[in-house]
Each structure stands twice: as structure tokens, then as C-alpha cells.
Motif scaffolding. Structure first.
Motif, PDB file in Angstrom:
ATOM      1  N   LYS A   1       0.847  -1.194   0.000  1.00 22.05           N
ATOM      2  CA  LYS A   1       0.000   0.000   0.000  1.00 22.05           C
ATOM      3  C   LYS A   1       0.877   1.237   0.000  1.00 22.05           C
ATOM      4  CE  LYS A   1      -4.098  -1.943   2.067  1.00 22.05           C
ATOM      5  NZ  LYS A   1      -5.292  -1.653   2.822  1.00 22.05           N
ATOM      6  N   ILE A   2       0.606   2.118  -0.936  1.00 25.81           N
ATOM      7  CA  ILE A   2       1.296   3.408  -1.018  1.00 25.81           C
ATOM      8  C   ILE A   2       0.214   4.470  -1.067  1.00 25.81           C
ATOM      9  CG2 ILE A   2       2.850   4.864  -2.350  1.00 25.81           C
ATOM     10  CD1 ILE A   2       4.110   2.280  -3.443  1.00 25.81           C
ATOM     11  N   LYS A   3       0.157   5.244  -0.016  1.00 22.67           N
ATOM     12  CA  LYS A   3      -0.899   6.254   0.153  1.00 22.67           C
ATOM     13  C   LYS A   3      -2.251   5.567   0.004  1.00 22.67           C
ATOM     14  CE  LYS A   3       1.982  10.130  -1.025  1.00 22.67           C
ATOM     15  NZ  LYS A   3       2.124  11.368  -1.733  1.00 22.67           N
ATOM     16  N   ASP A   4      -3.043   5.959  -0.959  1.00 19.35           N
ATOM     17  CA  ASP A   4      -4.376   5.369  -1.107  1.00 19.35           C
ATOM     18  C   ASP A   4      -4.425   4.298  -2.197  1.00 19.35           C
ATOM     19  OD1 ASP A   4      -3.974   7.186  -3.129  1.00 19.35           O
ATOM     20  OD2 ASP A   4      -6.049   7.871  -3.183  1.00 19.35           O
ATOM     21  N   LEU A   5      -3.271   3.832  -2.656  1.00 17.05           N
ATOM     22  CA  LEU A   5      -3.212   2.819  -3.709  1.00 17.05           C
ATOM     23  C   LEU A   5      -2.759   1.479  -3.135  1.00 17.05           C
ATOM     24  CD1 LEU A   5      -1.463   4.938  -6.475  1.00 17.05           C
ATOM     25  CD2 LEU A   5      -3.904   4.468  -6.242  1.00 17.05           C
ATOM     26  N   THR A   6      -3.319   0.406  -3.661  1.00 18.33           N
ATOM     27  CA  THR A   6      -2.952  -0.940  -3.247  1.00 18.33           C
ATOM     28  C   THR A   6      -2.444  -1.705  -4.457  1.00 18.33           C
ATOM     29  OG1 THR A   6      -4.669  -0.929  -1.538  1.00 18.33           O
ATOM     30  CG2 THR A   6      -3.793  -3.069  -2.179  1.00 18.33           C
TER      31      THR A   6
END
Length: 82
Positions: A5-10
């Protein structure tokens, strides 16, 4: 399967690193065999190939050189064919 997970991305791992490195090693072994009597120049296009080039060169055992080029694409321009 790894999930990152990076910020709001999976992101899900599509191909495990171990499998990728096995294929990189196989390519390097083929290069070592096919170019054993040569001194190849590897030309890596930055930024996208940097990590691959580094991984590949770790397995290259023949004398060789590497150089890097940086290419840019400019939006809104048209390339003229010659």
C-alpha cells in the motif's frame, strides 16, 4: 502474494522477485555463453532500465562495458519521418 500500500493505492505482486531474478540470471548466462569471446557494450535507457541493468550485470562474468542514455519525450511535438 504480497500486497503493498502506497498512500491510497494498493498493489499486488504479480511476479515474485525470486522468479524475476531466475529469468535475469538465465538471460545473463546466455549472454555469457554467446558473447564469451566479445566485449559487449550494454546500453541502458534511464530511468526505466536502471534496476534491470544492475541486476543483469551482477550475473555477467565476461568483460563488458555499460553506458547509460537518457531520453525524453515532449508532449505536443511531432516527429518527422525521413
Amino acid at each position: 502474494m504480497n500486497i503493498i500500500k502506497i498512500k491510497d493505492l494498493t498493489f499486488k505482486t504479480f511476479i515474485p522477485e525470486k522468479e524475476i531474478l531466475q529469468h535475469v540470471k538465465a538471460v545473463a548466462e546466455e549472454i555469457n555463453r554467446d558473447l564469451a569471446d566479445k566485449n559487449p557494450l550494454f546500453l541502458a535507457v534511464l530511468n526505466g532500465s536502471f534496476v534491470f541493468a544492475a541486476d543483469l550485470l551482477r550475473y555477467i562474468t565476461i568483460p563488458c562495458e555499460i553506458s547509460f542514455v537518457k531520453l525524453a519525450s515532449y508532449q505536443g511535438t511531432i516527429q518527422q519521418e525521413k
